[in-house]
Design a protein around this motif. Sequence first.
Motif, PDB file in Angstrom:
ATOM      1  N   SER A   1       0.821  -1.210   0.000  1.00  0.00           N
ATOM      2  CA  SER A   1       0.000   0.000   0.000  1.00  0.00           C
ATOM      3  C   SER A   1       0.856   1.262   0.000  1.00  0.00           C
ATOM      4  N   MET A   2       2.041   1.201   0.637  1.00  0.00           N
ATOM      5  CA  MET A   2       2.903   2.381   0.644  1.00  0.00           C
ATOM      6  C   MET A   2       3.465   2.650  -0.752  1.00  0.00           C
ATOM      7  N   LYS A   3       3.861   1.601  -1.449  1.00  0.00           N
ATOM      8  CA  LYS A   3       4.333   1.774  -2.826  1.00  0.00           C
ATOM      9  C   LYS A   3       3.243   2.377  -3.701  1.00  0.00           C
ATOM     10  N   ALA A   4       2.015   1.903  -3.536  1.00  0.00           N
ATOM     11  CA  ALA A   4       0.905   2.417  -4.342  1.00  0.00           C
ATOM     12  C   ALA A   4       0.667   3.895  -4.059  1.00  0.00           C
ATOM     13  N   ALA A   5       0.748   4.284  -2.794  1.00  0.00           N
ATOM     14  CA  ALA A   5       0.520   5.686  -2.430  1.00  0.00           C
ATOM     15  C   ALA A   5       1.629   6.580  -2.979  1.00  0.00           C
ATOM     16  N   ILE A   6       2.880   6.108  -2.889  1.00  0.00           N
ATOM     17  CA  ILE A   6       4.001   6.890  -3.409  1.00  0.00           C
ATOM     18  C   ILE A   6       3.899   7.022  -4.928  1.00  0.00           C
ATOM     19  N   GLN A   7       3.515   5.941  -5.588  1.00  0.00           N
ATOM     20  CA  GLN A   7       3.349   5.990  -7.035  1.00  0.00           C
ATOM     21  C   GLN A   7       2.283   6.989  -7.432  1.00  0.00           C
TER      22      GLN A   7
END
Length: 459
Positions: free
Chosen positions: A343-349
Amino acid sequence: MFEKTINQTCDMLNVHNDLTKFGHLIIKGVSIDTRKIEKGNLFVPFKGENVDGHQFVRQAIEKGAAAALWDKHVPNPPEDIPVLVVDDPLLALQSLANQYRHQLDLKVVGITGSNGKTTTKDMVANLLATKYKVHKTQGNYNNHIGLPLTILALPQDAEVAVLEMGMSGFGEIELLSEISQPDAAIITNIGESHLQDLGSREGITKAKLEIVQGLKEDGLFAYYGDEHLLEEQVKELSLKRVKTFGRSETNTIYPLGIEMNNAGSYFETSLDKGVTFFLPVLGQHNIHNALAAILIAKEFGVSVEEMKEGLESLKLTQMRMEMTEGQKGEKIINDAYNASPTSMKAAIQLVSELEGFTAKMLVLGDMLELGDNEEEFHLEIGRMIDPDQIQHVYTFGKLAEFIAKGALERFSPENVHSFQDKKELSAELENQTKDGDLILFKASRGMALEEIIEALAKG
């Protein structure tokens, strides 16, 4: 809500004492907290490590409860007030919920997943609410106590219940599925949360798939089809009706023609070509959640126009991709309810793709419950942040220091800032942010990053 006489309630449970003199009294609703007792409630006491709820039974009755459960292993149950002596109050609560669920003319949708289950719950409920009387899990009532309480609070005219199912170990989701007996079930994805307890992503997959244990024989199972671990394990199950959602064209439903801006996303689906849906929520991953909701809506006979209305009017549970504004005019994305590497990768993306901002900043905190490889997971997050898209990285917490360490492999030192004190981080952000900036807040729930957001909003 649950409404029965004491006699009727006794007929639903294995009660060990004689309650004839109280049998006519009516129970309305269930409570486990004497501070929230309402008139007519059934009070359910639990024995904790430090406090035994049985000592509050008389107080609950005095506050208006119609009756209380009582564990048969606890001595001296009072005889002058209506207490139902049962083998185990928790098991009795779960049994009542299961029986009440079957007494209602009700369809149930069960939802689990490592990330996105609350957002998907909100989406499913909103789409179905265009056609039915829908009730959904409130707050974090998604465990072995919260789910039964949610069911017992359902109005008797409820037509659909959308129930979130959480877990930390094996067997928990199976229990929730058996209690609620869903007509449809969703697994949003498989991430890394609970690696500490379940050991591997394969273990997490196995635990999440317990949701099909209580699924009706002809019920629909929908899952994120781009996850090979799910695909592999689903093949081993004897399920009659399975559909998938995701980005790949091998799924039952996948998105077409995606256009994203700072207000949300426009997209079509492979099942409704030529129809444009608007989702007022940020992030590619939320389109996948919307696809799951659309599959369920179709299963329940919701029309395309009703689905469009349901998505456009969507309001998510707080702290999930929630856009707010700071004192200086800076835009804040509050996604601080929880975090995992996925979820953190998705938010940063997402932040990387948004345009029209003077500067973009990340405020990232510890991701918890990741097991032995937690440091490497945090390092990986730091390494994937693109300095061409993100101007500043701020971290908070001991584990998040490894995010900063990873980011320093690509960023100049003056653009990476690591903090252990929330007040110091708040002061730094107040000094550095300005109108036109975009700031993402993302961390596990225990880091309470919303406290910093509140400070920015107050100025």
